[in-house]
Write a protein that holds these residues in place. Sequence first.
Motif, PDB file in Angstrom:
ATOM      1  N   UNK A 233      14.825  19.636  23.511  1.00  0.00           N
ATOM      2  CA  UNK A 233      15.443  19.330  22.217  1.00  0.00           C
ATOM      3  C   UNK A 233      15.293  20.505  21.256  1.00  0.00           C
ATOM      4  N   UNK A 234      14.104  21.061  21.149  1.00  0.00           N
ATOM      5  CA  UNK A 234      13.868  22.156  20.205  1.00  0.00           C
ATOM      6  C   UNK A 234      14.661  23.397  20.573  1.00  0.00           C
ATOM      7  N   UNK A 235      14.644  23.762  21.851  1.00  0.00           N
ATOM      8  CA  UNK A 235      15.361  24.966  22.272  1.00  0.00           C
ATOM      9  C   UNK A 235      16.872  24.785  22.129  1.00  0.00           C
ATOM     10  N   UNK A 236      17.363  23.569  22.417  1.00  0.00           N
ATOM     11  CA  UNK A 236      18.797  23.311  22.243  1.00  0.00           C
ATOM     12  C   UNK A 236      19.186  23.407  20.776  1.00  0.00           C
ATOM     13  N   UNK A 237      18.344  22.848  19.886  1.00  0.00           N
ATOM     14  CA  UNK A 237      18.631  22.918  18.457  1.00  0.00           C
ATOM     15  C   UNK A 237      18.573  24.355  17.955  1.00  0.00           C
ATOM     16  N   UNK A 238      17.622  25.145  18.483  1.00  0.00           N
ATOM     17  CA  UNK A 238      17.542  26.552  18.090  1.00  0.00           C
ATOM     18  C   UNK A 238      18.803  27.301  18.507  1.00  0.00           C
ATOM     19  N   UNK A 239      19.329  26.987  19.672  1.00  0.00           N
ATOM     20  CA  UNK A 239      20.581  27.616  20.113  1.00  0.00           C
ATOM     21  C   UNK A 239      21.740  27.184  19.218  1.00  0.00           C
ATOM     22  N   UNK A 240      21.754  25.910  18.856  1.00  0.00           N
ATOM     23  CA  UNK A 240      22.803  25.400  17.985  1.00  0.00           C
ATOM     24  C   UNK A 240      22.780  26.114  16.628  1.00  0.00           C
ATOM     25  N   UNK A 241      21.583  26.505  16.157  1.00  0.00           N
ATOM     26  CA  UNK A 241      21.419  27.164  14.853  1.00  0.00           C
ATOM     27  C   UNK A 241      21.209  28.673  14.991  1.00  0.00           C
ATOM     28  N   UNK A 242      21.652  29.261  16.083  1.00  0.00           N
ATOM     29  CA  UNK A 242      21.316  30.659  16.374  1.00  0.00           C
ATOM     30  C   UNK A 242      21.818  31.642  15.317  1.00  0.00           C
ATOM     31  N   UNK A 243      22.781  31.255  14.527  1.00  0.00           N
ATOM     32  CA  UNK A 243      23.291  32.136  13.474  1.00  0.00           C
ATOM     33  C   UNK A 243      22.619  31.869  12.124  1.00  0.00           C
ATOM     34  N   UNK A 244      21.652  30.981  12.122  1.00  0.00           N
ATOM     35  CA  UNK A 244      20.940  30.622  10.895  1.00  0.00           C
ATOM     36  C   UNK A 244      19.451  30.634  11.200  1.00  0.00           C
ATOM     37  N   UNK A 245      18.751  31.687  10.773  1.00  0.00           N
ATOM     38  CA  UNK A 245      17.349  31.825  11.170  1.00  0.00           C
ATOM     39  C   UNK A 245      16.475  30.716  10.614  1.00  0.00           C
ATOM     40  N   UNK A 246      16.793  30.195   9.434  1.00  0.00           N
ATOM     41  CA  UNK A 246      16.015  29.088   8.887  1.00  0.00           C
ATOM     42  C   UNK A 246      16.201  27.827   9.737  1.00  0.00           C
ATOM     43  N   UNK A 247      17.431  27.617  10.153  1.00  0.00           N
ATOM     44  CA  UNK A 247      17.686  26.478  11.026  1.00  0.00           C
ATOM     45  C   UNK A 247      16.949  26.612  12.355  1.00  0.00           C
ATOM     46  N   UNK A 248      16.872  27.831  12.881  1.00  0.00           N
ATOM     47  CA  UNK A 248      16.151  28.055  14.127  1.00  0.00           C
ATOM     48  C   UNK A 248      14.660  27.757  13.957  1.00  0.00           C
ATOM     49  N   UNK A 249      14.089  28.164  12.835  1.00  0.00           N
ATOM     50  CA  UNK A 249      12.673  27.899  12.578  1.00  0.00           C
ATOM     51  C   UNK A 249      12.420  26.395  12.511  1.00  0.00           C
ATOM     52  N   UNK A 250      13.280  25.679  11.782  1.00  0.00           N
ATOM     53  CA  UNK A 250      13.113  24.228  11.691  1.00  0.00           C
ATOM     54  C   UNK A 250      13.267  23.570  13.055  1.00  0.00           C
ATOM     55  N   UNK A 251      14.187  24.102  13.871  1.00  0.00           N
ATOM     56  CA  UNK A 251      14.406  23.525  15.189  1.00  0.00           C
ATOM     57  C   UNK A 251      13.209  23.740  16.114  1.00  0.00           C
ATOM     58  N   UNK A 252      12.553  24.865  16.012  1.00  0.00           N
ATOM     59  CA  UNK A 252      11.414  25.180  16.877  1.00  0.00           C
ATOM     60  C   UNK A 252      10.109  24.577  16.380  1.00  0.00           C
ATOM     61  N   UNK A 253      10.104  24.042  15.164  1.00  0.00           N
ATOM     62  CA  UNK A 253       8.890  23.461  14.598  1.00  0.00           C
ATOM     63  C   UNK A 253       8.276  22.379  15.485  1.00  0.00           C
ATOM     64  N   UNK A 254       9.045  21.409  16.038  1.00  0.00           N
ATOM     65  CA  UNK A 254       8.427  20.384  16.885  1.00  0.00           C
ATOM     66  C   UNK A 254       7.768  20.964  18.137  1.00  0.00           C
ATOM     67  N   UNK A 255       8.362  22.002  18.715  1.00  0.00           N
ATOM     68  CA  UNK A 255       7.793  22.612  19.914  1.00  0.00           C
ATOM     69  C   UNK A 255       6.449  23.268  19.601  1.00  0.00           C
ATOM     70  N   UNK A 256       6.380  23.975  18.479  1.00  0.00           N
ATOM     71  CA  UNK A 256       5.115  24.577  18.057  1.00  0.00           C
ATOM     72  C   UNK A 256       4.081  23.496  17.753  1.00  0.00           C
ATOM     73  N   UNK A 257       4.510  22.440  17.077  1.00  0.00           N
ATOM     74  CA  UNK A 257       3.586  21.393  16.657  1.00  0.00           C
ATOM     75  C   UNK A 257       3.040  20.619  17.849  1.00  0.00           C
ATOM     76  N   UNK A 258       3.875  20.323  18.855  1.00  0.00           N
ATOM     77  CA  UNK A 258       3.390  19.562  20.011  1.00  0.00           C
ATOM     78  C   UNK A 258       2.331  20.348  20.763  1.00  0.00           C
ATOM     79  N   UNK A 259       2.503  21.668  20.853  1.00  0.00           N
ATOM     80  CA  UNK A 259       1.491  22.489  21.521  1.00  0.00           C
ATOM     81  C   UNK A 259       0.171  22.439  20.753  1.00  0.00           C
ATOM     82  N   UNK A 260       0.247  22.503  19.433  1.00  0.00           N
ATOM     83  CA  UNK A 260      -0.947  22.495  18.612  1.00  0.00           C
ATOM     84  C   UNK A 260      -1.654  21.141  18.676  1.00  0.00           C
ATOM     85  N   UNK A 261      -0.885  20.042  18.541  1.00  0.00           N
ATOM     86  CA  UNK A 261      -1.478  18.706  18.551  1.00  0.00           C
ATOM     87  C   UNK A 261      -2.051  18.386  19.931  1.00  0.00           C
ATOM     88  N   UNK A 262      -1.314  18.720  20.987  1.00  0.00           N
ATOM     89  CA  UNK A 262      -1.783  18.436  22.344  1.00  0.00           C
ATOM     90  C   UNK A 262      -3.106  19.149  22.608  1.00  0.00           C
TER      91      UNK A 262
END
Length: 605
Positions: A233-262
Amino acid sequence: MKASFNIHDPGKPAMLIYLVGFIFFGLPSLIGYGAIPLANFTAEALCVTGLALMLALAGLEASRNRKAPRELAVAIGAFALLAAAAVAQFFGLRQVQPDVSLVLLAYLFCAGLAVWVGWAVASGNYAEQWFAAAALGLVVAGVLAAFASIAQYFEVDARILLISPVSEAGRTFGFIRQPNHQGTFLNLGLIGLLVLQLRGAIKGWLWIVLSAILVFGIATTGSRTAILQIAFVSLSAAWFCRRNWRGMVRALWPLFLIALVWLALFLVSKSGGAEFYGAQKLGQTTSEGIGMRSAAWHETINMIAHHPLVGWGSMRYPAAFFLEGAGITVGVGMSHSHNLPLQLAVDFGLPLAIIFLSMLAFVVWRVRKRFATPHGFFAFVYLGCLLIHSFFEFPLWYAYFLLPTCWVLGSLTGNPAAQAADGVPDPTEHKSRYGFTVRATAACLIGALTLGVAMSMNRDYYSLTPVYAPGLASTQPERFRDAERVFWFRRFADFPKLQIEAVTPANADAYLRRAATIGCVMSEAWFQTGTVLALAQMGRVDEAKWILYIIHRMSNGKTEYYKKGVAASTLPAAAQLAAYLENPVPVPKATRTFEQTCYPPSMIN
């Protein structure tokens, strides 16, 4: 198509759509696990029928674009093909429980109906509101389920949140007893939240808070499948927002957070803190890889190889699994293959499975350009999550997965019809509002009634299922009294009664017939002391030994319960069976009773 979901439309049709969307997309996931035709098909059939009727009522919209595209016909045709195969199996295989086949046909009909409604609403006047309703329903249900998972992790009494009576249900994760299902529910909630956030429908701070709740809930399940889904989901959303760096950061946030919480939960568990199921799964992954699933897949492939053209029959996996002696290799009894493509092949045969999957792949390929739109992205990540789930589970016989998935698939084939080609508003829009309001109101009532009755069924079901689960706080007599009190599932209380019914020369034949009939769809009936004793009483000692050998392998030699049962019996062959249990060496496969009950001779010979 508009650039964002319109969730701010104050009109009555929009508000009704949001309510229907919540009931259809959100509430079913909170009803709980245990909804498969093999065990709880009464409640599941009601859910499928009621939700499909609700969906159809609310989905009948006036639209100028009424010509069905080829992709829609192919998608519906795929489910019609499975239905035709199920009918053929009904007449071609021995049907000891025909009601299971009828439920399957109802499922496939409702699946095709959901595909059609998905196309209708995506081509109608309220397409924007429908997609917003889907996203909002998933978000609300996902957040509630996440709170339930988090409360359980911290051992907080969350009965006010939990629809399923988890204190009696054994292993639980939020509302359900299966971590992969709970992880998928929460990922679908994350999808809805992510889509709404990317389209500007919610504030940034709310995105951070709600996504953190969902991600923490996903982590508490310990599901490896859920980790794959959140990465997708995160990587797909980052690709969808590839022309908007802020959107890419928001999209990758869950992936970063799951690694940290796990990692945090893992370290806490290793330091003596709260138990974390993910630590167990990590240990299993490093020592066994995928574990029992890979063994089950290997055995399923062998089953397919023995009947590659027509399969073993829908809903007959437990029967085939026992008949092939697969429990010896896998180590446990399996009710399904934990892989949807393999399940289709073992149920319906390899050619039909390939054709069915190819038809759905054709639909997705034909509409691939729509994935770049907001609606298409929602459909893409939703279907992607379910596809990941399908490779490790068998999710599409659950109402809360089957119908929304089919709706999303059908929506990909539709085009908005609220405006004509010249930009003039559709003249049928205002004329249809009154009719839609009446239908949508009726749909809400049907949906609420369906889910209310399903909740009642769910409580009965959870009063019954602990009968099958050893090691709970309640004693076996207490669990049987609970089973006797259930209203909706009295029929299923007959199976656990077999476990305490004494086998005598007078009732051995009738007992064996009942156990064998149940065993065609519920292999647990075969692995009980009474069945072994009844076989021996009827002179089928070789079959009794074969079952005892499977039990010995699956339990790692823990056969004391069976030794006590044999010792307490008056069987002429008791000494022979007792000696075998002391030294359970491999014996030739013997399954004559099972074959004679469940399959016609032409299929076995």
